[in-house]
Design a protein around this motif. Structure first.
Motif, PDB file in Angstrom:
ATOM      1  N   GLY A  43       0.791  -1.222   0.000  1.00 56.24           N
ATOM      2  CA  GLY A  43       0.000   0.000   0.000  1.00 56.24           C
ATOM      3  C   GLY A  43       0.823   1.272   0.000  1.00 56.24           C
ATOM      4  N   ASP A  44       2.128   1.164  -0.243  1.00 57.40           N
ATOM      5  CA  ASP A  44       2.948   2.373  -0.206  1.00 57.40           C
ATOM      6  C   ASP A  44       3.496   2.793  -1.576  1.00 57.40           C
ATOM      7  OD1 ASP A  44       5.116   0.641  -0.741  1.00 57.40           O
ATOM      8  OD2 ASP A  44       5.727   0.584   1.348  1.00 57.40           O
ATOM      9  N   MET A  45       3.431   1.928  -2.567  1.00 54.98           N
ATOM     10  CA  MET A  45       3.943   2.171  -3.922  1.00 54.98           C
ATOM     11  C   MET A  45       5.388   2.664  -3.921  1.00 54.98           C
ATOM     12  SD  MET A  45       1.645   0.894  -5.660  1.00 54.98           S
ATOM     13  CE  MET A  45       2.301   1.181  -7.274  1.00 54.98           C
ATOM     14  N   ASP A  46       6.155   2.248  -2.923  1.00 54.05           N
ATOM     15  CA  ASP A  46       7.552   2.627  -2.770  1.00 54.05           C
ATOM     16  C   ASP A  46       8.433   1.649  -3.544  1.00 54.05           C
ATOM     17  OD1 ASP A  46       9.280   4.476  -1.770  1.00 54.05           O
ATOM     18  OD2 ASP A  46       9.171   3.801   0.307  1.00 54.05           O
ATOM     19  N   VAL A  47       8.997   2.106  -4.667  1.00 57.93           N
ATOM     20  CA  VAL A  47       9.833   1.286  -5.532  1.00 57.93           C
ATOM     21  C   VAL A  47      11.131   2.040  -5.799  1.00 57.93           C
ATOM     22  CG1 VAL A  47      10.024   0.280  -7.839  1.00 57.93           C
ATOM     23  CG2 VAL A  47       7.866   0.153  -6.613  1.00 57.93           C
ATOM     24  N   TYR A  48      12.272   1.388  -5.577  1.00 55.72           N
ATOM     25  CA  TYR A  48      13.570   2.016  -5.763  1.00 55.72           C
ATOM     26  C   TYR A  48      14.627   0.928  -5.885  1.00 55.72           C
ATOM     27  CZ  TYR A  48      13.484   1.082  -0.744  1.00 55.72           C
ATOM     28  OH  TYR A  48      13.353   0.474   0.485  1.00 55.72           O
ATOM     29  N   THR A  49      15.841   1.328  -6.233  1.00 48.82           N
ATOM     30  CA  THR A  49      16.967   0.398  -6.245  1.00 48.82           C
ATOM     31  C   THR A  49      18.112   1.022  -5.451  1.00 48.82           C
ATOM     32  OG1 THR A  49      17.808   1.307  -8.306  1.00 48.82           O
ATOM     33  CG2 THR A  49      16.393  -0.613  -8.484  1.00 48.82           C
ATOM     34  N   PRO A  50      18.883   0.213  -4.738  1.00 44.88           N
ATOM     35  CA  PRO A  50      18.681  -1.214  -4.534  1.00 44.88           C
ATOM     36  C   PRO A  50      17.678  -1.467  -3.408  1.00 44.88           C
ATOM     37  CG  PRO A  50      20.691  -0.538  -3.399  1.00 44.88           C
ATOM     38  CD  PRO A  50      20.118   0.686  -4.058  1.00 44.88           C
ATOM     39  N   GLN A  51      16.573  -2.070  -3.763  1.00 45.50           N
ATOM     40  CA  GLN A  51      15.536  -2.354  -2.773  1.00 45.50           C
ATOM     41  C   GLN A  51      15.603  -3.827  -2.401  1.00 45.50           C
ATOM     42  OE1 GLN A  51      11.382  -1.996  -4.036  1.00 45.50           O
ATOM     43  NE2 GLN A  51      10.887  -1.135  -2.032  1.00 45.50           N
ATOM     44  N   MET A  52      15.517  -4.090  -1.101  1.00 51.99           N
ATOM     45  CA  MET A  52      15.513  -5.459  -0.625  1.00 51.99           C
ATOM     46  C   MET A  52      14.176  -5.714   0.059  1.00 51.99           C
ATOM     47  SD  MET A  52      18.133  -7.397   1.937  1.00 51.99           S
ATOM     48  CE  MET A  52      19.291  -7.940   0.712  1.00 51.99           C
ATOM     49  N   ILE A  53      13.510  -6.782  -0.361  1.00 54.31           N
ATOM     50  CA  ILE A  53      12.270  -7.207   0.272  1.00 54.31           C
ATOM     51  C   ILE A  53      12.631  -8.381   1.175  1.00 54.31           C
ATOM     52  CG2 ILE A  53       9.912  -8.059  -0.084  1.00 54.31           C
ATOM     53  CD1 ILE A  53      10.418  -5.323  -1.425  1.00 54.31           C
ATOM     54  N   VAL A  54      12.291  -8.278   2.436  1.00 52.56           N
ATOM     55  CA  VAL A  54      12.608  -9.346   3.387  1.00 52.56           C
ATOM     56  C   VAL A  54      11.343 -10.132   3.676  1.00 52.56           C
ATOM     57  CG1 VAL A  54      13.446  -9.889   5.708  1.00 52.56           C
ATOM     58  CG2 VAL A  54      14.519  -8.053   4.392  1.00 52.56           C
ATOM     59  N   ASP A  55      11.382 -11.418   3.368  1.00 51.98           N
ATOM     60  CA  ASP A  55      10.309 -12.370   3.651  1.00 51.98           C
ATOM     61  C   ASP A  55       8.966 -11.952   3.049  1.00 51.98           C
ATOM     62  OD1 ASP A  55       9.529 -14.840   4.634  1.00 51.98           O
ATOM     63  OD2 ASP A  55       8.823 -14.010   6.523  1.00 51.98           O
ATOM     64  N   GLY A  56       9.022 -11.357   1.870  1.00 52.72           N
ATOM     65  CA  GLY A  56       7.799 -11.025   1.162  1.00 52.72           C
ATOM     66  C   GLY A  56       7.040  -9.840   1.728  1.00 52.72           C
ATOM     67  N   GLY A  57       7.634  -9.073   2.622  1.00 53.01           N
ATOM     68  CA  GLY A  57       6.893  -7.973   3.231  1.00 53.01           C
ATOM     69  C   GLY A  57       7.672  -6.683   3.308  1.00 53.01           C
ATOM     70  N   SER A  58       8.428  -6.515   4.356  1.00 56.19           N
ATOM     71  CA  SER A  58       9.137  -5.261   4.609  1.00 56.19           C
ATOM     72  C   SER A  58      10.182  -4.988   3.541  1.00 56.19           C
ATOM     73  CB  SER A  58       9.822  -5.316   5.977  1.00 56.19           C
ATOM     74  OG  SER A  58       8.876  -5.604   6.983  1.00 56.19           O
ATOM     75  N   HIS A  59      10.414  -3.696   3.274  1.00 59.15           N
ATOM     76  CA  HIS A  59      11.419  -3.316   2.288  1.00 59.15           C
ATOM     77  C   HIS A  59      12.451  -2.390   2.917  1.00 59.15           C
ATOM     78  CE1 HIS A  59       9.784   0.791   1.421  1.00 59.15           C
ATOM     79  NE2 HIS A  59       8.709   0.233   1.929  1.00 59.15           N
ATOM     80  N   TYR A  60      13.675  -2.494   2.391  1.00 61.17           N
ATOM     81  CA  TYR A  60      14.804  -1.752   2.936  1.00 61.17           C
ATOM     82  C   TYR A  60      15.738  -1.361   1.801  1.00 61.17           C
ATOM     83  CZ  TYR A  60      12.984  -4.077   7.022  1.00 61.17           C
ATOM     84  OH  TYR A  60      12.130  -4.517   7.991  1.00 61.17           O
ATOM     85  N   VAL A  61      16.507  -0.304   2.019  1.00 63.85           N
ATOM     86  CA  VAL A  61      17.575   0.027   1.085  1.00 63.85           C
ATOM     87  C   VAL A  61      18.614  -1.090   1.234  1.00 63.85           C
ATOM     88  CG1 VAL A  61      19.383   1.679   0.493  1.00 63.85           C
ATOM     89  CG2 VAL A  61      17.145   2.494   1.254  1.00 63.85           C
ATOM     90  N   GLY A  62      18.840  -1.799   0.153  1.00 61.84           N
ATOM     91  CA  GLY A  62      19.699  -2.982   0.210  1.00 61.84           C
ATOM     92  C   GLY A  62      21.118  -2.714   0.648  1.00 61.84           C
TER      93      GLY A  62
END
Length: 189
Positions: free
Chosen positions: A40-59
């Protein structure tokens, strides 16, 4: 780190800048957008890391990513047992049973364990970057409904000569938590 499988999905939305990422695929960009939509946040960037199909972080934020991985490992101690084995001309995936209400997508992904790519333009121009565990396809192989299952897939329909590994993920929904995984071949660290 024990129990962690990292995968690289090269996105294509930067290709318009004058250098085409030779590993990028539009379905990986779409997958990233699907994750953003599901959060629900439409937050897309690189390098993006998705952890366990949920939370996202700057890789590249190692400390934050490691904390997120440790938290995910603690929260998900009951994984669905899986195996992925090449047998003759097939790749056989076996998935154990789980909670009766469980339903998940079984994804099969051929992987190149390590590949160096020379960057010709942009901020990394002139550099060679080594990518690890590069996913080359994202194949939905079936739905799991909480019961044991076994699927045989033609090996030559999934693995090309340069693909030295394969991963199977069991994921709730299309972009939810990963509840099981298995791999075969030379997966990079």
């Amino acid at each position: 780190m024990e129990g962690v499988l990292t995968l690289t999905y090269n996105v294509d939305y930067w290709n318009y800048l004058g250098w085409r990422d030779t590993l990028s695929l539009p379905e990986f960009s779409q997958r990233q957008y699907d994750y953003a939509k599901s959060r629900g946040d439409m937050d897309v960037y690189t390098p993006q890391m998705i952890v366990d199909g949920g939370s996202h972080y700057v890789g590249s934020n190692r400390a934050l990513v490691m904390k997120a991985i440790e938290k995910a490992l603690e929260a998900n101690s009951s994984r669905i047992p899986m195996s992925l084995t090449p047998i003759g001309s097939d790749i056989v995936v076996e998935v154990g049973s789980g909670p009766a209400a469980s339903e998940a997508t079984l994804w099969i992904m051929p992987v190149i364990p390590s590949i160096a790519v020379r960057i010709d333009k942009g901020e990394n121009s002139g550099r060679e970057i080594v990518y690890t565990n590069v996913v080359r396809e994202l194949v939905p192989a079936g739905m799991w409904h909480g019961r044991e299952m076994k699927i045989s897939l033609p090996r030559d329909g999934i693995l090309e000569a340069e693909y030295k590994a394969c991963v199977a993920l069991l994921q709730q929904g299309k972009t939810g938590p990963v509840i099981g995984s298995a791999h075969w071949g030379a997966i990079g660290a």
